[in-house]
Design an enzyme around this catalytic site. Structure first.
Site, PDB file in Angstrom:
ATOM      1  CG  ASP A  54      -1.634  -1.548   1.368  1.00 20.26           C
ATOM      2  OD1 ASP A  54      -1.938  -1.826   0.429  1.00 20.26           O
ATOM      3  OD2 ASP A  54      -1.691  -1.436   2.376  1.00 20.26           O
ATOM      4  CD  GLU A 219      -8.785  -2.600  -1.032  1.00 14.28           C
ATOM      5  OE1 GLU A 219      -9.575  -2.743  -0.004  1.00 14.28           O
ATOM      6  OE2 GLU A 219      -8.141  -3.419  -1.291  1.00 14.28           O
ATOM      7  CG  HIS A 283      -3.246   0.231  -1.758  1.00 12.67           C
ATOM      8  ND1 HIS A 283      -4.494   0.157  -0.982  1.00 12.67           N
ATOM      9  CD2 HIS A 283      -2.925   1.597  -1.378  1.00 12.67           C
ATOM     10  CE1 HIS A 283      -4.531   1.057  -0.189  1.00 12.67           C
ATOM     11  NE2 HIS A 283      -3.661   2.077  -0.516  1.00 12.67           N
ATOM     12  NE  ARG A 313      -0.254  -6.947   0.268  1.00 12.52           N
ATOM     13  CZ  ARG A 313      -1.266  -6.619   0.857  1.00 12.52           C
ATOM     14  NH1 ARG A 313      -2.050  -5.987   0.017  1.00 12.52           N
ATOM     15  NH2 ARG A 313      -1.128  -6.084   2.260  1.00 12.52           N
TER      16      ARG A 313
END
Length: 487
Positions: A54, A219, A283, A313
């Site tokens: 993120d 999102e 993201h 990630r």
């Protein structure tokens, strides 16, 4: 002589320049400007595990500033003058959120202040968006907590917030659950960067098949503006699977709070690329090159189709382009073996920092302003003088040359010593192992500095706390006297 009096006074240099920054730094444009030379080459990931999901990456005054999910309650930040240097840049603690866990920190500048938005869960309560405000124009802070951004009724769940400046007004886009149970994109009007003027309204739901793989999700929205057009890019499908991807809305005029003012692109604009070994890319954030001519994307992705929403990630970056019709073209996510040229206009120069000891709270200092080889290094009350400016240049394998801004000499293991208590000094920079220091994060924004030749750690000798305290090398032991943070 002025410098001769310095150690007996409390004199401080006044700042010479006050940074004045107008507007909202959201929208990479970069049109009609001459491009500079590309920066140093690099390969993805730009930042490795674990604090690398993120990501928000901004470019400001020649440096990149990076925040991401930390899997703890703390927000840490990296700073580097190049993308190539970001991977080994030390983490610095900028905020303790006090929550159970913090997700998706997002950094925005409004006027001359930075605002740090983050999603946090407080002891099992709904995940909500909180905000902290910087004291000045330095993205590293310090930050003051400004509270919860009240985005949904009844203190409702609201995450992944980012700002949008549109038609002269300020809005916040975010993700929340609708009454139909779908995790959707919302937008709320802002009375200020820290306070809404109304609750959010839904502008997109995961209704298309490619938005519903492994779970129906919208999102992680981020605005991209160019040529008078506004695109709102977002993550779709669930991160638990390899099909997490990016979609796009475009604002077509009218009330930004009305879903009818936004048109959804029929197809995703960025998604998995099995041939390149990239899965679940999403993201993201966008940033401009230092010369303002290029737009780049920072996103997280996995290297295996079996990996999901966890610490596997990593952050990847690559340059984007624009289609003939004015829409963004993100291309395909590149492999981790692809060598990329750095953004245009990167200087490739070292990062300037102050280095402060955790135990003494004093800063590493060119003692008595000496400029000749053999000059002492001690600790002194942190100030704004060049004697406490240190320039970190990566020499590879996690090691750095550390050069003083006043003396132009390098931090050096005197006489190639290897015994605990060995002296450090400043010496003409020469590239030898005695001038190479490994920076190793120990958490909380602090790191140890280990000399490559001696294997000893930079140490607040005898636990001194008074200005002029000695600095030596000692057997690495993990105590506070060997922990340093960069300011």
């Amino acid at each position: 002589m002025l410098f001769a009096q310095r150690r007996g006074t409390a004199w401080r240099a006044l700042p010479l320049v006050a940074a004045v920054v107008a507007g909202l730094m959201l929208s990479p444009v970069g049109q009609d400007q001459a491009s500079a030379a590309p920066g140093p080459s690099f390969t993805n990931p730009a930042v490795g595990v674990p604090n690398s999901a993120d990501p928000t990456l901004v470019q400001y005054n020649g440096n990149y500033y990076y925040v991401a999910t930390t899997w703890s309650s703390d927000v840490v930040m990296r700073r580097s003058s190049t993308i190539a240097g970001l991977k080994s840049a030390p983490e610095q603690l900028v905020l303790r959120t006090g929550g159970t866990q913090m997700w998706a920190p997002h950094l925005e500048m409004v006027g001359s202040r930075w605002y740090l938005y983050y999603s946090v869960e407080m002891s099992g309560a709904p995940r909500r968006t909180h905000v902290a405000e910087s004291a000045g124009s330095d993205p590293m802070g310090p930050y003051t907590y400004r509270g919860v951004v009240n985005l949904m009724p009844d203190n409702g769940w609201a995450i992944d917030a980012s700002l949008l400046k549109l038609n002269g007004a300020l809005y916040m886009t975010f993700s929340a659950f609708h009454g139909d149970g779908l995790q959707s994109l919302y937008i709320a009007p802002m009375a200020s960067p820290v306070q809404t003027s109304a609750f959010g309204s839904r502008i997109s739901a995961p209704t298309l098949a490619w938005e519903r793989q492994d779970g129906a999700v919208n999102e992680g929205s981020f605005a991209l503006q160019r040529g008078g057009r506004t695109f709102l890019t977002y993550s779709a499908s669930h991160c638990n699977g390899p099909n997490y991807k990016l979609g796009t809305l475009e604002y077509r005029g009218g009330d930004p709070l009305a879903q009818g003012s936004w048109t959804k692109f029929t197809n995703p604009i960025f998604q998995r690329n099995d041939a390149n070994g990239v899965f679940g890319p999403g993201h993201h954030s966008f940033f401009t090159s230092p010369d303002g001519t290029e737009t780049w994307i920072a996103y997280h992705a996995n290297s295996s189709a079996s990996q999901g929403c966890g610490t596997t990630r990593t952050t990847r970056v690559q340059k984007i382009s624009w289609n003939a019709d004015g829409t963004p073209n993100l291309g395909v996510p590149v492999s981790t073996s692809t060598v990329l040229q750095g953004p245009s206009g990167e200087t490739g120069g070292p990062s300037r920092v102050h280095i402060r000891n955790r135990h003494s709270a004093l800063c590493l200092d060119d003692y008595n302003f000496v400029t000749t080889p053999g000059a002492e290094v001690r600790q002194w009350t942190c100030n704004d003088l060049a004697v406490q400016d240190w320039y970190l240049r990566s020499v590879g394998d996690g090691y750095y040359e550390i050069r003083n801004g006043h003396s132009n000499l390098c931090l050096d293991n005197k006489d190639f010593a290897t015994a605990p208590g060995s002296v450090v000094q400043q010496w003409t920079c020469n590239g030898l192992a005695v001038q190479q220091w490994r920076i190793t994060s120990v958490g909380g924004g602090y790191s140890t500095l280990t000399n490559r030749h001696s294997g000893l750690c930079l140490d607040d000798y005898n636990f001194g706390t008074a200005p002029g305290a000695e600095v030596r090398q000692w057997t690495c032991n993990g105590n506070n006297a060997q922990q340093w943070t960069t300011l």
